[in-house]
Scaffold this motif. Sequence first.
Motif, mmCIF file in Angstrom:
data_model
loop_
_atom_site.group_PDB
_atom_site.id
_atom_site.type_symbol
_atom_site.label_atom_id
_atom_site.label_comp_id
_atom_site.label_asym_id
_atom_site.label_seq_id
_atom_site.Cartn_x
_atom_site.Cartn_y
_atom_site.Cartn_z
ATOM 1 N N ALA A 43 -61.484 -23.089 22.452
ATOM 2 C CA ALA A 43 -61.644 -23.943 23.623
ATOM 3 C C ALA A 43 -63.078 -23.928 24.125
ATOM 4 C CB ALA A 43 -60.710 -23.491 24.744
ATOM 5 N N LEU A 44 -63.512 -25.061 24.630
ATOM 6 C CA LEU A 44 -64.770 -25.192 25.365
ATOM 7 C C LEU A 44 -64.418 -25.325 26.839
ATOM 8 C CD1 LEU A 44 -67.814 -25.890 25.801
ATOM 9 C CD2 LEU A 44 -67.186 -28.278 25.321
ATOM 10 N N ILE A 45 -65.067 -24.522 27.682
ATOM 11 C CA ILE A 45 -64.830 -24.568 29.123
ATOM 12 C C ILE A 45 -66.174 -24.726 29.815
ATOM 13 C CG2 ILE A 45 -63.835 -23.409 31.133
ATOM 14 C CD1 ILE A 45 -62.291 -21.613 29.090
ATOM 15 N N THR A 46 -66.350 -25.801 30.570
ATOM 16 C CA THR A 46 -67.603 -25.987 31.292
ATOM 17 C C THR A 46 -67.483 -25.403 32.705
ATOM 18 O OG1 THR A 46 -66.990 -28.183 32.151
ATOM 19 C CG2 THR A 46 -68.093 -28.085 29.993
ATOM 20 N N GLY A 47 -68.634 -25.060 33.272
ATOM 21 C CA GLY A 47 -68.624 -24.413 34.581
ATOM 22 C C GLY A 47 -67.866 -23.110 34.543
ATOM 23 N N ALA A 48 -68.047 -22.368 33.444
ATOM 24 C CA ALA A 48 -67.165 -21.225 33.158
ATOM 25 C C ALA A 48 -67.731 -19.875 33.566
ATOM 26 C CB ALA A 48 -66.840 -21.204 31.663
ATOM 27 N N LYS A 66 -68.131 -18.559 36.484
ATOM 28 C CA LYS A 66 -67.409 -17.912 37.582
ATOM 29 C C LYS A 66 -66.372 -18.871 38.152
ATOM 30 C CE LYS A 66 -71.606 -18.824 40.231
ATOM 31 N NZ LYS A 66 -72.687 -18.204 41.013
ATOM 32 N N GLY A 67 -65.669 -18.416 39.180
ATOM 33 C CA GLY A 67 -64.706 -19.260 39.863
ATOM 34 C C GLY A 67 -63.563 -19.731 38.984
ATOM 35 N N ILE A 68 -63.163 -20.974 39.169
ATOM 36 C CA ILE A 68 -62.020 -21.525 38.447
ATOM 37 C C ILE A 68 -62.292 -21.579 36.953
ATOM 38 C CG2 ILE A 68 -60.673 -23.630 38.082
ATOM 39 C CD1 ILE A 68 -60.801 -24.093 41.113
ATOM 40 N N GLY A 69 -63.514 -21.929 36.567
ATOM 41 C CA GLY A 69 -63.835 -21.999 35.142
ATOM 42 C C GLY A 69 -63.672 -20.665 34.452
ATOM 43 N N PHE A 70 -64.145 -19.605 35.095
ATOM 44 C CA PHE A 70 -63.985 -18.272 34.509
ATOM 45 C C PHE A 70 -62.518 -17.870 34.473
ATOM 46 C CE2 PHE A 70 -63.975 -13.563 34.950
ATOM 47 C CZ PHE A 70 -64.488 -13.276 33.692
ATOM 48 N N ALA A 71 -61.769 -18.234 35.502
ATOM 49 C CA ALA A 71 -60.333 -17.933 35.515
ATOM 50 C C ALA A 71 -59.617 -18.656 34.377
ATOM 51 C CB ALA A 71 -59.724 -18.327 36.856
ATOM 52 N N CYS A 72 -60.049 -19.869 34.059
ATOM 53 C CA CYS A 72 -59.475 -20.591 32.913
ATOM 54 C C CYS A 72 -59.759 -19.827 31.624
ATOM 55 C CB CYS A 72 -60.048 -21.992 32.827
ATOM 56 S SG CYS A 72 -59.525 -23.110 34.150
ATOM 57 N N LEU A 84 -59.379 -27.346 22.072
ATOM 58 C CA LEU A 84 -59.071 -27.521 23.483
ATOM 59 C C LEU A 84 -60.366 -27.658 24.277
ATOM 60 C CD1 LEU A 84 -56.649 -24.457 23.689
ATOM 61 C CD2 LEU A 84 -55.961 -26.830 23.225
ATOM 62 N N ALA A 85 -60.306 -28.347 25.402
ATOM 63 C CA ALA A 85 -61.475 -28.441 26.273
ATOM 64 C C ALA A 85 -61.034 -28.478 27.729
ATOM 65 C CB ALA A 85 -62.295 -29.687 25.947
ATOM 66 N N VAL A 86 -61.830 -27.817 28.577
ATOM 67 C CA VAL A 86 -61.613 -27.831 30.020
ATOM 68 C C VAL A 86 -62.894 -28.345 30.665
ATOM 69 C CG1 VAL A 86 -60.970 -26.517 32.068
ATOM 70 C CG2 VAL A 86 -60.082 -25.833 29.826
ATOM 71 N N CYS A 87 -62.827 -29.552 31.207
ATOM 72 C CA CYS A 87 -63.994 -30.176 31.846
ATOM 73 C C CYS A 87 -63.990 -29.780 33.317
ATOM 74 C CB CYS A 87 -63.927 -31.690 31.700
ATOM 75 S SG CYS A 87 -63.657 -32.269 30.006
ATOM 76 N N ASN A 88 -64.565 -28.625 33.605
ATOM 77 C CA ASN A 88 -64.428 -28.019 34.914
ATOM 78 C C ASN A 88 -65.686 -28.060 35.767
ATOM 79 O OD1 ASN A 88 -63.290 -25.906 36.936
ATOM 80 N ND2 ASN A 88 -65.125 -24.908 36.109
ATOM 81 N N ALA A 89 -66.849 -28.161 35.172
ATOM 82 C CA ALA A 89 -68.096 -28.044 35.927
ATOM 83 C C ALA A 89 -68.129 -29.021 37.096
ATOM 84 C CB ALA A 89 -69.292 -28.278 35.010
ATOM 85 N N GLY A 90 -68.528 -28.519 38.255
ATOM 86 C CA GLY A 90 -68.585 -29.379 39.427
ATOM 87 C C GLY A 90 -69.444 -28.785 40.526
ATOM 88 N N VAL A 147 -54.948 -21.336 39.277
ATOM 89 C CA VAL A 147 -55.329 -22.612 38.673
ATOM 90 C C VAL A 147 -55.470 -22.440 37.162
ATOM 91 C CG1 VAL A 147 -57.028 -24.469 38.638
ATOM 92 C CG2 VAL A 147 -56.526 -23.284 40.781
ATOM 93 N N GLY A 148 -56.086 -21.327 36.750
ATOM 94 C CA GLY A 148 -56.258 -21.063 35.328
ATOM 95 C C GLY A 148 -54.946 -21.065 34.569
ATOM 96 N N ASN A 149 -53.907 -20.535 35.169
ATOM 97 C CA ASN A 149 -52.611 -20.485 34.498
ATOM 98 C C ASN A 149 -51.988 -21.867 34.333
ATOM 99 O OD1 ASN A 149 -52.526 -17.710 34.030
ATOM 100 N ND2 ASN A 149 -51.634 -17.269 36.033
ATOM 101 N N VAL A 150 -52.245 -22.763 35.294
ATOM 102 C CA VAL A 150 -51.747 -24.134 35.166
ATOM 103 C C VAL A 150 -52.512 -24.874 34.070
ATOM 104 C CG1 VAL A 150 -51.482 -26.347 36.351
ATOM 105 C CG2 VAL A 150 -50.940 -24.220 37.539
ATOM 106 N N VAL A 151 -53.820 -24.646 34.017
ATOM 107 C CA VAL A 151 -54.614 -25.219 32.931
ATOM 108 C C VAL A 151 -54.089 -24.731 31.586
ATOM 109 C CG1 VAL A 151 -56.909 -25.241 31.868
ATOM 110 C CG2 VAL A 151 -56.669 -25.541 34.345
ATOM 111 N N LYS A 152 -53.812 -23.455 31.497
ATOM 112 C CA LYS A 152 -53.266 -22.874 30.262
ATOM 113 C C LYS A 152 -51.970 -23.570 29.864
ATOM 114 C CE LYS A 152 -51.317 -18.825 30.577
ATOM 115 N NZ LYS A 152 -51.100 -17.348 30.688
#
Length: 261
Positions: A9-14, A16-22, A86-92, A222-227
Amino acid sequence: MAGLSGRSALITGAAKGIGFACAQALGGAGVCVLLADVDAPALAAAERQLRDAGVQAATAVCDVGDKAQVEAAVAAAVKAFGSLDLAVCNAGIVRGADFLEMSEEDFDCVIRVNLKGVFLTGQAAARQMVAQGRGGAIVTMSSVNGIKAIPTIAGYNASKGGVDNLTRCMALSLAPHNIRVNAVGPGSILTDVLAAVVSDKAAMGRVLSRTPMLRVAEPIEVGNVVKFLLSDDASYITGQVLYVDGGRMALNYTVPVPEQE
């Protein structure tokens, strides 16, 4: 959850915060994670923490508003793990000001990261998935503020409303390639951003008054819902926005908040 172990998986904004939790949630399920962020020191610390927990992790410094950097992050994930599933477009980001005082620069900056960044990341990730020929899944990070309005963060509200419809467009376009795309819309989550805003009991009271569950959430919730949305357990879900908000979107009034000591 089904079908996650061994995927990448690629996770942006990762960093800290929600991105790191993902990254924590996915890594704990056996996913190899490529963390992308503009904050290089925080990124390195996040990678160390994940590796110490037994997660296979790599990093790429990436400005999601820059197409070349996003494509380089996708390439880094493929190089590190052999594929991108997989990808999580989280950066914000958020910039606040009264509507009449908001600068064009601040508005453009928020749109560039929050909306254009989702477009660039989703497109680059999807192109890689299509080339691999075995499908995939993408989650974008929306917000309750994609529908709700706060007048002092007009750029943020506009960007998240755009993310909602961009997510639906991506889902329809990518369905023939067996790539699912969904959004998660967090409410009040205990991140550095919220901590900076909720600096006293009165401010926390205002946040809780709009939250029926009378608490803020931890990022891992939030990370668990993304999962879930990235897993095969969500195999027939695409084009949806799933709110993780403690009931806020259902609320048409305020709730009494107990006195805090």
